[in-house]
Design an enzyme around this catalytic site. Sequence first.
Site, PDB file in Angstrom:
ATOM      1  N   GLU A  13       6.140  12.193  -1.694  1.00 17.91           N
ATOM      2  CA  GLU A  13       5.241  12.629  -2.771  1.00 17.91           C
ATOM      3  C   GLU A  13       4.569  13.943  -2.404  1.00 17.91           C
ATOM      4  OE1 GLU A  13       3.218   8.848  -4.840  1.00 17.91           O
ATOM      5  OE2 GLU A  13       2.663   9.189  -2.768  1.00 17.91           O
ATOM      6  N   ASP A 217       7.230  -2.729  -6.060  1.00 23.88           N
ATOM      7  CA  ASP A 217       7.693  -4.082  -5.707  1.00 23.88           C
ATOM      8  C   ASP A 217       6.694  -5.067  -6.314  1.00 23.88           C
ATOM      9  OD1 ASP A 217       6.257  -2.821  -3.023  1.00 23.88           O
ATOM     10  OD2 ASP A 217       5.531  -4.803  -3.522  1.00 23.88           O
TER      11      ASP A 217
HETATM   12  N1  ADE Z   1       2.310  -0.665  -1.369  1.00 21.03           N
HETATM   13  C1  ADE Z   1       3.451  -0.858  -2.069  1.00 21.03           C
HETATM   14  N2  ADE Z   1       3.795  -2.150  -2.076  1.00 21.03           N
HETATM   15  C2  ADE Z   1       2.844  -2.800  -1.368  1.00 21.03           C
HETATM   16  C3  ADE Z   1       2.658  -4.143  -0.997  1.00 21.03           C
HETATM   17  N3  ADE Z   1       3.521  -5.080  -1.369  1.00 21.03           N
HETATM   18  N4  ADE Z   1       1.561  -4.454  -0.239  1.00 21.03           N
HETATM   19  C4  ADE Z   1       0.696  -3.504   0.135  1.00 21.03           C
HETATM   20  N5  ADE Z   1       0.834  -2.217  -0.165  1.00 21.03           N
HETATM   21  C5  ADE Z   1       1.894  -1.861  -0.923  1.00 21.03           C
END
Ligand code: ADE
Length: 250
Positions: A13, A217
């Site tokens: 980024e 996610d």
């Molecule tokens: N950043 C992106 N995904 C994450 C997750 N599952 N837990 C903590 N920070 C994150």
Amino acid sequence: MTTTAIVSALHEELAAVLELMPDERQQVVGGRSFWRGHLHGHDVVAVLSGIGKVAAATTATSLIERFGVQSIVFTGVAGGLGDGVNVGDVVVAQRFLQHDMDASPIFPRHEVPGYGRATFEADAVQTARLASASALVLSALPSQLGADVLTTFGLQAPRCHQGLLISGDRFVATTAESQALRDVLPDALAVEMEGAAFAQVCHDYGVPLAVVRTISDRADDAAHVDFPRFLREVARRYSSAIIETLLRKK
Ligand code: ADE
């Protein structure tokens, strides 16, 4: 002229933001590289936040104390928690909370001792601007990403959500842990590792903060697979487009 900090959570980024700055100069403070320059005519300082709340807090403090920034915009990724907060969606934070802050029974769970509160607010004006820039980018996304990427990640109709963002010093990568977070903090839209630390420092100094996170996610048993794939193929395109749209509009 006021100076805006652009904070990226990921190398990819930051690299995309630096590509938009014609004149950036590097300055190292506290072992961290800060890039001073211009972006669409705005005076900006771009920096990588580092991972976790301590790195976030020292970065925020340097930006304010050493670089005199008057506002901070943070872009990164997060794990989706709320119902319907899916991979490829965007969350613009209105409030922040540290989910691993727990000084109970001396203080209520999640309350930050000395502040009498568990949540800190994003700046309403900057946040509204960031949300409209994000919505604009999401609406144009299908023409910017290839059809294969859209299909692979199921990004057909990405949405922009606004609400509570929670932070802690843990990558949440099991369905059991994300369910536990949803149980205690049912309003939380997404989880990451820096936003609430920035919010506390910005509160201390009275500096306006706005944070946007792309969902990489679902913070579940598949998070460790989805997260790196999403970073490689999608994340940086979202954040540089959002930053560019934000600063072009201002
Ligand atoms: N950043 C992106 N995904 C994450 C997750 N599952 N837990 C903590 N920070 C994150």
